[in-house]
Design a protein around this motif. Structure first.
Motif, PDB file in Angstrom:
ATOM      1  N   VAL A   1       0.838  -1.204   0.000  1.00  0.00           N
ATOM      2  CA  VAL A   1       0.000   0.000   0.000  1.00  0.00           C
ATOM      3  C   VAL A   1       0.872   1.253   0.000  1.00  0.00           C
ATOM      4  O   VAL A   1       0.619   2.202  -0.743  1.00  0.00           O
ATOM      5  N   VAL A   2       1.911   1.248   0.811  1.00  0.00           N
ATOM      6  CA  VAL A   2       2.830   2.385   0.866  1.00  0.00           C
ATOM      7  C   VAL A   2       3.535   2.559  -0.477  1.00  0.00           C
ATOM      8  O   VAL A   2       3.662   3.677  -0.997  1.00  0.00           O
ATOM      9  N   MET A   3       3.990   1.463  -1.081  1.00  0.00           N
ATOM     10  CA  MET A   3       4.689   1.538  -2.367  1.00  0.00           C
ATOM     11  C   MET A   3       3.762   2.045  -3.478  1.00  0.00           C
ATOM     12  O   MET A   3       4.164   2.870  -4.293  1.00  0.00           O
ATOM     13  N   LEU A   4       2.534   1.555  -3.512  1.00  0.00           N
ATOM     14  CA  LEU A   4       1.582   2.014  -4.532  1.00  0.00           C
ATOM     15  C   LEU A   4       1.253   3.493  -4.351  1.00  0.00           C
ATOM     16  O   LEU A   4       1.118   4.228  -5.323  1.00  0.00           O
ATOM     17  N   THR A   5       1.135   3.924  -3.113  1.00  0.00           N
ATOM     18  CA  THR A   5       0.883   5.342  -2.846  1.00  0.00           C
ATOM     19  C   THR A   5       2.053   6.184  -3.310  1.00  0.00           C
ATOM     20  O   THR A   5       1.865   7.226  -3.954  1.00  0.00           O
ATOM     21  N   LEU A   6       3.258   5.748  -3.012  1.00  0.00           N
ATOM     22  CA  LEU A   6       4.454   6.477  -3.443  1.00  0.00           C
ATOM     23  C   LEU A   6       4.543   6.542  -4.968  1.00  0.00           C
ATOM     24  O   LEU A   6       4.794   7.610  -5.537  1.00  0.00           O
ATOM     25  N   LEU A   7       4.305   5.420  -5.646  1.00  0.00           N
ATOM     26  CA  LEU A   7       4.307   5.416  -7.109  1.00  0.00           C
ATOM     27  C   LEU A   7       3.208   6.326  -7.662  1.00  0.00           C
ATOM     28  O   LEU A   7       3.400   7.010  -8.666  1.00  0.00           O
ATOM     29  N   GLY A   8       2.062   6.330  -7.016  1.00  0.00           N
ATOM     30  CA  GLY A   8       0.965   7.196  -7.451  1.00  0.00           C
ATOM     31  C   GLY A   8       1.319   8.668  -7.338  1.00  0.00           C
ATOM     32  O   GLY A   8       1.013   9.462  -8.233  1.00  0.00           O
ATOM     33  N   VAL A   9       1.979   9.052  -6.262  1.00  0.00           N
ATOM     34  CA  VAL A   9       2.389  10.447  -6.084  1.00  0.00           C
ATOM     35  C   VAL A   9       3.434  10.828  -7.127  1.00  0.00           C
ATOM     36  O   VAL A   9       3.364  11.908  -7.732  1.00  0.00           O
ATOM     37  N   ILE A  10       4.389   9.950  -7.377  1.00  0.00           N
ATOM     38  CA  ILE A  10       5.407  10.220  -8.396  1.00  0.00           C
ATOM     39  C   ILE A  10       4.765  10.329  -9.771  1.00  0.00           C
ATOM     40  O   ILE A  10       5.064  11.252 -10.542  1.00  0.00           O
TER      41      ILE A  10
END
Length: 122
Positions: free
Chosen positions: A25-34
């Motif tokens: 979830v944290v990784m997907l959120t980070l990729l989404g922000v990028i």
């Protein structure tokens, strides 16, 4: 003492399970922000390319190929760039579309912009 050690082990297992669920979830959120930042930059680039090409065509009265070259040179990092230049009575319109290279493509990878400017009357 043995009871106390068992509780500690169970808590560690519980935290491991939480991280196993939370990490994606944290990784997907980070990729989404990028990706959102990349998409916003690409949209801004396409808008600026359309406005600059239209302004150049309207003011300088250059051939249509020059306006297209200007728009393409400004969208160098984008893929599948399509530029159309239309001239009419007293106006020029430039449409620029491109595909943004995103890690999480949710159908938003295409960006486009259009700019219309009045031509100079010599």
């Amino acid at each position: 003492m043995n009871r106390r050690t068992d509780r500690h082990d169970e808590r560690g297992l519980s935290q491991s399970a939480q991280w196993a669920v939370l990490a994606p979830v944290v990784m997907l959120t980070l990729l989404g922000v990028i990706d959102a930042g990349i998409w916003l930059h690409a949209r801004s680039t396409v808008q600026q390319a359309a406005m600059t090409a239209a302004e150049s065509q309207a003011l300088a009265g250059q051939d249509l190929g020059q306006a297209e070259r200007i728009a393409r040179s400004m969208t160098g990092e984008l893929a599948e760039v399509a530029v159309t230049v239309e001239t009419g009575t007293g106006r020029v319109t430039v449409n620029v579309e491109a595909r943004v290279p995103l890690a999480l493509d949710l159908g938003l990878a295409r960006v486009g912009a259009s700019a219309t400017r009045a031509t100079e009357h010599g």
